[in-house]
Design an enzyme around this catalytic site. Structure first.
Site, PDB file in Angstrom:
ATOM      1  N   ASP A  59       0.853  -0.974   0.180  1.00 19.09           N
ATOM      2  CA  ASP A  59      -0.222  -0.184  -0.055  1.00 19.09           C
ATOM      3  C   ASP A  59       0.773   1.191   0.100  1.00 19.09           C
ATOM      4  O   ASP A  59       0.373   2.362  -0.059  1.00 19.09           O
ATOM      5  CB  ASP A  59      -0.933   0.004   1.153  1.00 19.09           C
ATOM      6  N   SER A  60       2.114   1.112   0.095  1.00 20.66           N
ATOM      7  CA  SER A  60       3.099   2.249  -0.171  1.00 20.66           C
ATOM      8  C   SER A  60       2.991   2.856  -1.751  1.00 20.66           C
ATOM      9  O   SER A  60       3.414   3.830  -1.942  1.00 20.66           O
ATOM     10  CB  SER A  60       4.444   1.763  -0.167  1.00 20.66           C
ATOM     11  N   ASP A  98      -0.966  -6.173  -0.320  1.00 25.09           N
ATOM     12  CA  ASP A  98      -1.464  -5.514   0.976  1.00 25.09           C
ATOM     13  C   ASP A  98      -2.832  -5.336   0.954  1.00 25.09           C
ATOM     14  O   ASP A  98      -3.509  -5.084   0.147  1.00 25.09           O
ATOM     15  CB  ASP A  98      -0.735  -4.237   1.068  1.00 25.09           C
ATOM     16  N   LYS A 128      -1.174  -9.289   2.907  1.00 21.01           N
ATOM     17  CA  LYS A 128      -0.332  -8.874   4.126  1.00 21.01           C
ATOM     18  C   LYS A 128      -1.518  -7.733   4.825  1.00 21.01           C
ATOM     19  O   LYS A 128      -1.958  -7.045   4.293  1.00 21.01           O
ATOM     20  CB  LYS A 128       0.737  -8.112   3.732  1.00 21.01           C
ATOM     21  N   GLU A 130      -1.641  -5.447   8.500  1.00 24.48           N
ATOM     22  CA  GLU A 130      -0.807  -4.793   9.708  1.00 24.48           C
ATOM     23  C   GLU A 130      -1.587  -4.953  10.936  1.00 24.48           C
ATOM     24  O   GLU A 130      -2.499  -4.883  11.207  1.00 24.48           O
ATOM     25  CB  GLU A 130      -0.690  -3.206   9.254  1.00 24.48           C
ATOM     26  N   GLU A 197       8.872  -4.141  10.744  1.00 24.39           N
ATOM     27  CA  GLU A 197       9.399  -2.572  10.248  1.00 24.39           C
ATOM     28  C   GLU A 197      10.051  -1.760  11.157  1.00 24.39           C
ATOM     29  O   GLU A 197       9.180  -1.479  12.261  1.00 24.39           O
ATOM     30  CB  GLU A 197       8.408  -2.102   9.222  1.00 24.39           C
TER      31      GLU A 197
HETATM   32  O1  KIV Z   1       3.365  -1.337   1.699  1.00 27.95           O
HETATM   33  C1  KIV Z   1       4.538  -1.701   1.899  1.00 27.95           C
HETATM   34  O2  KIV Z   1       5.408  -1.228   1.003  1.00 27.95           O
HETATM   35  C2  KIV Z   1       5.180  -2.245   2.709  1.00 27.95           C
HETATM   36  C3  KIV Z   1       6.802  -2.495   3.169  1.00 27.95           C
HETATM   37  C4  KIV Z   1       7.298  -1.343   3.596  1.00 27.95           C
HETATM   38  C5  KIV Z   1       6.913  -3.703   3.766  1.00 27.95           C
HETATM   39  O3  KIV Z   1       4.213  -2.680   3.704  1.00 27.95           O
END
Ligand code: KIV
Length: 304
Positions: A59-60, A98, A128, A130, A197
């Protein structure tokens, strides 16, 4: 028209597809594995050709691709578009997507439904999410639905406001101990790996040996089984400062800027395009065209 797809790894030997089992096996054998984020087809092709084991549609993308201030506003539909493009670029690498903020936290049903969309629509091999606490239940629900889950602890950017900003976590013993409990909870829930992280390397060294599943670090030192970096950080695609834990392996922002400036200079100076960039027409066809154009009603007036 542009470069044809699927040319990047023409020389690369075929790799066996990466699976949850092969990642576990790599951990057991003490082999380090590699994850990068990717958000489009060309970057997926490069990651694949480089032999990267895991590719994360993070989600970055909210900040790196969409220009948002944080990961919070990015939607499932936005990430799905990117995930589908990445999927098309991968053959052997393992695709993790994500789950965006707000798409899984409230109920187990939300979590399962969103995870299913990433699997069904984008071909994700794992999702993934969080956090610990109640997110352990969400992870368990998704695992029960038959979808591999990667946890994410330490600095969890989706809830950075509650953590006091984008800053290292686990610097206090109780906080680090809670992170270890959450990690064990995620492992018990059936997660296939956990991202850690921005935590002190010494904390990671204490916690990693407690876990049997693969661990993936970003700003967690060298004791995790795998490392992950954000594509734009790794390649220097963004202007400005990067986090302390980033090593830039290229400075593509500067290179791209120089290339686009050179192109613009050439266009303005009439130095691009040249004959080599143009299409030819047989002389007799050109002659016939000129004759036909001369017959057009306004041709004489326009020419004169
Ligand atoms: O969204 C992302 O890029 C991440 C990484 C920093 C692991 O969750």
């Amino acid at each position: 028209m542009s470069a044809s797809p699927r040319t990047v790894d023409a020389q690369a030997p075929a790799r066996a597809p990466v699976t949850v089992t092969s990642l576990l096996e790599a951990k057991r054998q003490g082999r380090k594995t590699v994850m990068v984020t990717a958000y489009d087809y060309p970057s997926a092709r490069v990651a694949e050709a480089a032999g990267v084991e895991m590719v994360l549609v993070g989600d970055s993308a909210a900040t790196t691709v969409l220009g948002l201030d944080s990961t919070v506003p990015v939607t499932v539909d936005e990430l799905l578009v990117l995930a589908k493009a990445v999927r098309r670029g991968l053959t052997a690498s393992f695709l993790v997507c994500d789950l965006p903020f707000g798409s899984y936290e409230a109920t187990d049903l939300d979590a399962v439904r969103t995870a299913q969309r990433f699997v069904k629509e984008a071909g994700a091999q794992a999702v993934k999410l969080e956090g610990g606490g109640v997110m352990v239940d969400r992870a368990a629900a998704i695992v029960r639905a038959g979808i591999p889950v990667v946890g994410h602890l330490g600095l969890t950017p989706q809830t950075a406001t509650a953590l006091g900003g984008l800053r290292a976590q686990g610097k206090r013993a109780e906080q680090a101990a809670q992170m270890a409990r959450d990690a064990l909870g995620l492992q018990d829930a059936g997660c296939c790996a956990i991202v850690f992280e921005a935590i002190p390397a010494a904390v990671a060294e204490e916690v990693m040996p407690l876990l049997e599943i693969p661990t993936i670090g970003i700003g967690a030192g060298g004791s995790t089984d795998a490392q992950v970096l954000v594509w734009h950080d790794l390649l220097g695609l963004m202007e400005g400062r990067t986090a302390k834990f980033v090593r830039q392996y290229a400075h593509l922002h500067e290179e791209m800027l120089a290339a686009v400036r050179a192109y613009a200079d050439d266009v303005r100076a009439g130095a691009f395009p040249t004959r080599e960039h143009t299409y030819a027409i047989p002389p007799e066809e050109l002659g016939r065209l000129q004759a036909a154009l001369a017959q057009l009603p306004d041709a004489a007036g326009a020419a004169g």
